[in-house]
Design a protein around this motif. Structure first.
Motif, PDB file in Angstrom:
ATOM      1  N   LYS A  33      -1.843 -35.585  -0.810  1.00 11.33           N
ATOM      2  CA  LYS A  33      -1.400 -34.617  -1.809  1.00 11.33           C
ATOM      3  C   LYS A  33      -2.413 -34.444  -2.931  1.00 11.33           C
ATOM      4  N   THR A  34      -3.080 -35.550  -3.314  1.00 10.74           N
ATOM      5  CA  THR A  34      -4.102 -35.420  -4.354  1.00 10.74           C
ATOM      6  C   THR A  34      -5.418 -36.021  -3.876  1.00 10.74           C
ATOM      7  N   LEU A  35      -6.492 -35.469  -4.409  1.00  8.12           N
ATOM      8  CA  LEU A  35      -7.833 -35.850  -3.965  1.00  8.12           C
ATOM      9  C   LEU A  35      -8.131 -37.321  -4.260  1.00  8.12           C
ATOM     10  N   ALA A 165      -7.013 -33.007   1.497  1.00 10.39           N
ATOM     11  CA  ALA A 165      -6.484 -33.145   0.139  1.00 10.39           C
ATOM     12  C   ALA A 165      -7.053 -32.065  -0.768  1.00 10.39           C
ATOM     13  N   ARG A 168      -5.295 -28.872   0.018  1.00  3.41           N
ATOM     14  CA  ARG A 168      -3.900 -28.860  -0.440  1.00  3.41           C
ATOM     15  C   ARG A 168      -3.811 -28.684  -1.948  1.00  3.41           C
ATOM     16  N   GLU A 169      -4.783 -29.270  -2.677  1.00  2.87           N
ATOM     17  CA  GLU A 169      -4.759 -29.067  -4.131  1.00  2.87           C
ATOM     18  C   GLU A 169      -4.918 -27.584  -4.455  1.00  2.87           C
ATOM     19  N   LYS A 170      -5.750 -26.903  -3.678  1.00  4.41           N
ATOM     20  CA  LYS A 170      -5.947 -25.469  -3.912  1.00  4.41           C
ATOM     21  C   LYS A 170      -4.703 -24.658  -3.561  1.00  4.41           C
ATOM     22  N   ARG A 172      -1.708 -25.318  -3.831  1.00  6.76           N
ATOM     23  CA  ARG A 172      -0.515 -25.544  -4.647  1.00  6.76           C
ATOM     24  C   ARG A 172      -0.080 -24.255  -5.349  1.00  6.76           C
TER      25      ARG A 172
END
Lengths: 205, 206
Positions: A33-35, A165, A168-170, A172
């Motif tokens: 979920k997070t880098l 990751a 996925r951060e992008k 969001r």
């Protein structure tokens, strides 16, 4: 030397643990979920894989394989203990994870805190056991090859989780259909990444 | 069968599906689904291992010291997996070859560890056994759906028998070779999740 480098590149890009064999998918999807956390887990996986595969290579070649007990004397040459390999490999991995955890805690508290809960979780990450089982199936000739193969696979896994990751951060802030949010889109993203990685398959090494 | 026990069996099929909702045991689900036959064998093996390990751990749950419970669980699982592996090698050798390392990887299949930790450690043996069967079926169901579409669209056959008629090929229909490759397994599961969550709105993530 050149050979070993090829082996490394092959295991990072072509035989990638995640994109070609789907190993370690559970933590791959759960922790990406997070880098920052995914980077921590990636480093921990590289570390554990590079330690456990050579140890299991020794076990496989001097204890488990058919005829591996020859060094004890000719009377032992006929033994084949390979049916025990699952049990021993997983025991080595669980023990190694415990040991590595204690060593890191003693010598590098900073790294220990950075890795946090990921270290114990790694014992049940299928990428680790998978790496040992592939080592057994592909029959690497020397411990050096096994170690390079292990480092390459671990590195490939870390690369995959960091890539996902970041994406996925992008996403969001993207407008994804509600039922596809979270898990669904992660699967499809991984699929697209895997298609991209298939481009490496044409490379002859 | 009481309604509570019935729920243990049926909940994992939809609301608490191990793959699409709990996100457990995905590695093997994707890798063995190129054809229907290995998928069925895999689903059955996992169901056997999960039900029996749940039963065993639930029976001895009060005597396991909490500090070493992971090792105890792993030993029970690994022993069962060795049994399954030997049975597969003896009776369906070709499938066992196709599954390659993935039989061994049942040990680290997180569904099994997950159910042991979450359910078998705190419930009675019979309920744990049912929970194991239910989760095994929930896992197997997704495996069979994915394998069905991948084999049908990828090689035009089911369980090895050709089902798409020759006349269709004569018209210019071609098997989609992409379906056999690894990436499409991921995308197929993604689509299954999409369909399931559009029908079952309470599963949607915020």
């Amino acid at each position: 030397m050149e050979n070993l480098f090829n082996l490394f590149v092959r295991n990072v890009f072509i035989d990638n643990m995640v994109f070609a064999y789907f190993l370690g998918m559970c933590s791959y999807l759960a922790v990406s979920k997070t880098l920052k956390t995914s980077l921590g887990l990636g480093i921990a996986v590289i570390f554990v894989i590079t330690v456990t595969v050579p140890v299991n290579w020794l076990l496989e070649n001097y204890l488990l394989k058919a005829g591996a007990l020859k060094w004890l004397g000719p009377a032992f040459a006929g033994y084949d203990l390979s049916f025990l390999s699952f049990l021993l490999f997983i025991a080595v991995i669980a023990a190694m994870v415990q040991l590595i955890e204690m060593v890191i805690e003693k010598f590098s508290p900073a790294l220990y805190h950075a890795l946090g809960i990921f270290l114990p979780l790694i014992a049940v990450n299928c990428a680790i056991l998978g790496a040992s089982l592939f080592m057994q199936e592909r029959e690497y000739a020397t411990i050096g090859e096994a170690a390079v193969y292990a480092f390459g696979s671990g590195f490939g896994w870390a690369l995959a989780i960091v890539l996902l990751a970041a994406i996925r951060e992008k996403t969001r802030y993207s407008d994804i259909p509600a039922p596809l949010k979270g898990l669904g889109i992660s699967f499809i993203l991984t699929g697209l990444l895997a298609i991209a990685f298939m481009g490496f398959m044409g490379i002859k090494i | 069968m009481t309604s509570k026990n019935w729920k243990l069996l049926t909940n994992p099929l939809n609301d608490e599906n191990p793959i699409t909702v709990q996100v457990l045991g995905i590695c093997s689900a994707l890798a063995v689904t190129v054809q229907l036959k290995p998928a069925l064998v895999m689903a059955l093996s996992v169901t056997v291992v999960i039900a029996l390990s749940n039963l065993i751990i639930a029976s001895v749950r009060n005597t396991i010291p909490p500090r070493i419970r992971i090792i105890v669980q792993l030993v029970v699982i690994a022993t069962l997996v060795i049994l399954v592996d030997q049975v597969l090698k003896a009776f369906v050798y070709d499938v066992s070859k196709k599954l390659s390392v993935f039989v061994g990887l049942i040990i680290t299949n997180c569904i099994i560890m997950g159910r042991l930790e979450a359910f078998a450690m705190v419930n009675k043996p019979w309920e744990s056994f049912l929970d194991g069967i239910g989760n095994g079926f929930g896992y197997g169901m997704i495996l069979v759906i994915v394998a069905f579409f991948r084999e049908l669209l990828g090689s035009g056959s089911l369980l090895g028998y050709q089902v798409i008629p020759e006349s269709l090929y004569a018209f210019g229909y071609k098997d989609n070779g992409m379906m056999i490759l690894p990436p499409m397994a991921l995308i197929t599961v993604g689509i299954i999740i999409w369909v399931q969550r559009s029908r079952n709105r309470k599963l949607i993530e915020k």
